[in-house]
Design a protein around this motif. Structure first.
Motif, PDB file in Angstrom:
ATOM      1  N   ARG A  53       0.838  -1.214   0.000  1.00 26.79           N
ATOM      2  CA  ARG A  53       0.000   0.000   0.000  1.00 26.79           C
ATOM      3  C   ARG A  53       0.869   1.260   0.000  1.00 26.79           C
ATOM      4  O   ARG A  53       0.572   2.233  -0.694  1.00 26.79           O
ATOM      5  N   LYS A 154      -2.710   6.853   1.068  1.00 23.22           N
ATOM      6  CA  LYS A 154      -2.771   7.210   2.497  1.00 23.22           C
ATOM      7  C   LYS A 154      -2.042   8.537   2.702  1.00 23.22           C
ATOM      8  O   LYS A 154      -0.842   8.650   2.453  1.00 23.22           O
ATOM      9  N   GLU A 187     -16.087   6.734   5.986  1.00 23.26           N
ATOM     10  CA  GLU A 187     -15.200   6.197   7.036  1.00 23.26           C
ATOM     11  C   GLU A 187     -15.039   7.257   8.116  1.00 23.26           C
ATOM     12  O   GLU A 187     -15.641   8.332   8.051  1.00 23.26           O
ATOM     13  N   GLY A 211      -8.501  -0.248   4.288  1.00 22.11           N
ATOM     14  CA  GLY A 211      -7.693  -0.575   5.459  1.00 22.11           C
ATOM     15  C   GLY A 211      -7.151  -1.995   5.409  1.00 22.11           C
ATOM     16  O   GLY A 211      -7.797  -2.908   4.897  1.00 22.11           O
ATOM     17  N   ILE A 212      -5.967  -2.160   5.986  1.00 29.42           N
ATOM     18  CA  ILE A 212      -5.393  -3.508   6.089  1.00 29.42           C
ATOM     19  C   ILE A 212      -6.185  -4.301   7.138  1.00 29.42           C
ATOM     20  O   ILE A 212      -6.366  -5.505   7.017  1.00 29.42           O
ATOM     21  N   THR A 213      -6.685  -3.610   8.149  1.00 30.45           N
ATOM     22  CA  THR A 213      -7.526  -4.310   9.149  1.00 30.45           C
ATOM     23  C   THR A 213      -8.852  -4.705   8.494  1.00 30.45           C
ATOM     24  O   THR A 213      -9.382  -5.786   8.772  1.00 30.45           O
ATOM     25  N   THR A 249      -5.584  -0.252  12.235  1.00 31.91           N
ATOM     26  CA  THR A 249      -4.330  -0.812  12.763  1.00 31.91           C
ATOM     27  C   THR A 249      -4.137  -0.448  14.232  1.00 31.91           C
ATOM     28  O   THR A 249      -3.767  -1.293  15.043  1.00 31.91           O
TER      29      THR A 249
HETATM   30  N1  PLP Z   1      -9.321   5.110   7.244  1.00 33.78           N
HETATM   31  C1  PLP Z   1      -8.459   6.110   7.552  1.00 33.78           C
HETATM   32  C2  PLP Z   1      -8.773   7.502   7.124  1.00 33.78           C
HETATM   33  C3  PLP Z   1      -7.287   5.819   8.262  1.00 33.78           C
HETATM   34  O1  PLP Z   1      -6.428   6.809   8.556  1.00 33.78           O
HETATM   35  C4  PLP Z   1      -7.036   4.479   8.680  1.00 33.78           C
HETATM   36  C5  PLP Z   1      -5.827   4.149   9.425  1.00 33.78           C
HETATM   37  O2  PLP Z   1      -5.006   4.946   9.749  1.00 33.78           O
HETATM   38  C6  PLP Z   1      -7.977   3.489   8.353  1.00 33.78           C
HETATM   39  C7  PLP Z   1      -9.106   3.839   7.620  1.00 33.78           C
HETATM   40  C8  PLP Z   1      -7.741   2.057   8.746  1.00 33.78           C
HETATM   41  O3  PLP Z   1      -6.723   1.481   7.946  1.00 33.78           O
HETATM   42  P1  PLP Z   1      -5.802   0.331   8.504  1.00 33.78           P
HETATM   43  O4  PLP Z   1      -6.706  -0.794   8.884  1.00 33.78           O
HETATM   44  O5  PLP Z   1      -4.898  -0.018   7.357  1.00 33.78           O
HETATM   45  O6  PLP Z   1      -5.069   0.867   9.666  1.00 33.78           O
END
Ligand code: PLP
Length: 298
Positions: A53, A154, A187, A211-213, A249
């Motif tokens: 990513r 991101k 989101e 998101g990776i989660t 995360t």
């Molecule tokens: N959406 C936004 C705007 C974020 O900043 C984040 C994480 O920082 C997420 C979603 C969740 O992404 P991830 O699961 O990769 O942390």
């Protein structure tokens, strides 16, 4: 002693010593992409997914950090290792860097850089709140349209998310849910959102960070035989859901028990939410998708 550690200008330093020049567009124009990764028990979770990513974010903004993938993995691990914490959040930033000539301001002339910082594992939504269940406000502030700022890259262009968060706090919420300008759920500031209705999971698709989660939840849902889809989600569906939760995360899964101050479902953290959260942490403890910090050190 344990302390946050940064990598900047080819050196590992205590994070409070890491500084960037105020004339850099990294700062003045938020011209920087980033990713946040976590480690627990000295295992970095889904490193390759985060690096994929991050590389995609850098490519999309024509930022070329001066290190290759393997070197970035080593920088991440070294930062985490040097903190002395077993559980960390590590942020890597691909920076536009300084202009060649401050009077010309052409981003193509900048010398791109890489900054990393590792700190103790933290929670986007405070842990105590997440355990009891959170009250999310569906705010009036809207997510910037993806035609303008692509949320899949991101980035630190957080004006919409921060305004949404402040609006949520003003309304008594613990955090915010932002919608797209055409009224679909997007989101929150730092997390993706999920709902469960009649045993099915749904998460918004479209103008949001993938998101990776979120990806992890799809895998966990499939493992326990739950149907999970990414689709358009409207605020009403969220209000009428049996359960809802956030994924990120920094904090993993947090149950939502109120929307705009009104109880969601039976007003308590949902059973599916709890099951997914337990599975997430148990599997992480067993080393699922984990890369040992030590295996990456040189
Ligand atoms: N959406 C936004 C705007 C974020 O900043 C984040 C994480 O920082 C997420 C979603 C969740 O992404 P991830 O699961 O990769 O942390």
């Amino acid at each position: 002693m344990s302390e946050p550690i940064a990598f900047i200008n080819e050196e590992f330093v205590p994070a409070h010593e890491a500084k960037i020049p105020i004339l850099e567009p990294t700062f003045t124009k938020s011209d920087v992409v980033y990713d946040t990764i976590s480690s627990t028990d000295n295992l970095i979770f889904r490193l390759d997914d985060h690096l994929d990513r991050f590389e995609n974010s850098c490519d999309s903004m024509q930022i070329n950090p001066p290190y290759n993938r393997k070197e970035i993995a080593t920088i991440i691990a070294t930062c985490a290792d040097k903190t002395g914490y077993e559980d960390t959040c590590i942020t890597i930033m691909g920076t536009r860097g300084p202009y060649k000539d401050i009077t010309s301001r052409d981003p193509r002339t900048c010398q791109n850089g890489l900054i990393a910082v590792a700190m103790p594992y933290y929670y986007v939504i405070p842990k105590e709140k997440a355990q009891k269940g959170v009250n999310l406000s569906i705010v009036d502030n809207k997510r910037v349209p993806s035609e303008s700022v692509d949320a899949r890259i991101k980035n630190f262009n957080w004006m919409d998310l921060t305004r949404g968060l402040l609006e949520a706090y003003d309304k008594g919420g613990d955090s915010a849910i932002l919608c797209t300008p055409d009224g679909k759920v997007s989101e929150g500031p730092g997390f993706n959102i999920w709902l469960a209705k009649d045993g099915h999971l749904k998460t918004p698709k479209g103008n949001l960070l993938e998101g990776i989660t979120r990806k992890t939840i799809f895998e966990l849902a499939s493992e326990i035989g739950l149907n999970a889809t990414e689709t358009e989600v409207y605020p009403e569906e969220l209000r009428e859901a049996d359960e809802a939760f956030t994924s990120t995360t920094a904090g993993a899964i947090a149950a939502v028990v109120e929307i705009d101050g009104k109880p969601l479902g039976n007003g308590a953290p949902g059973l599916l939410t709890g099951r997914l959260n337990d599975l997430y942490w148990n599997k992480r403890k067993d080393g699922w998708h984990g890369t040992p910090v030590k295996s990456l050190l040189t």
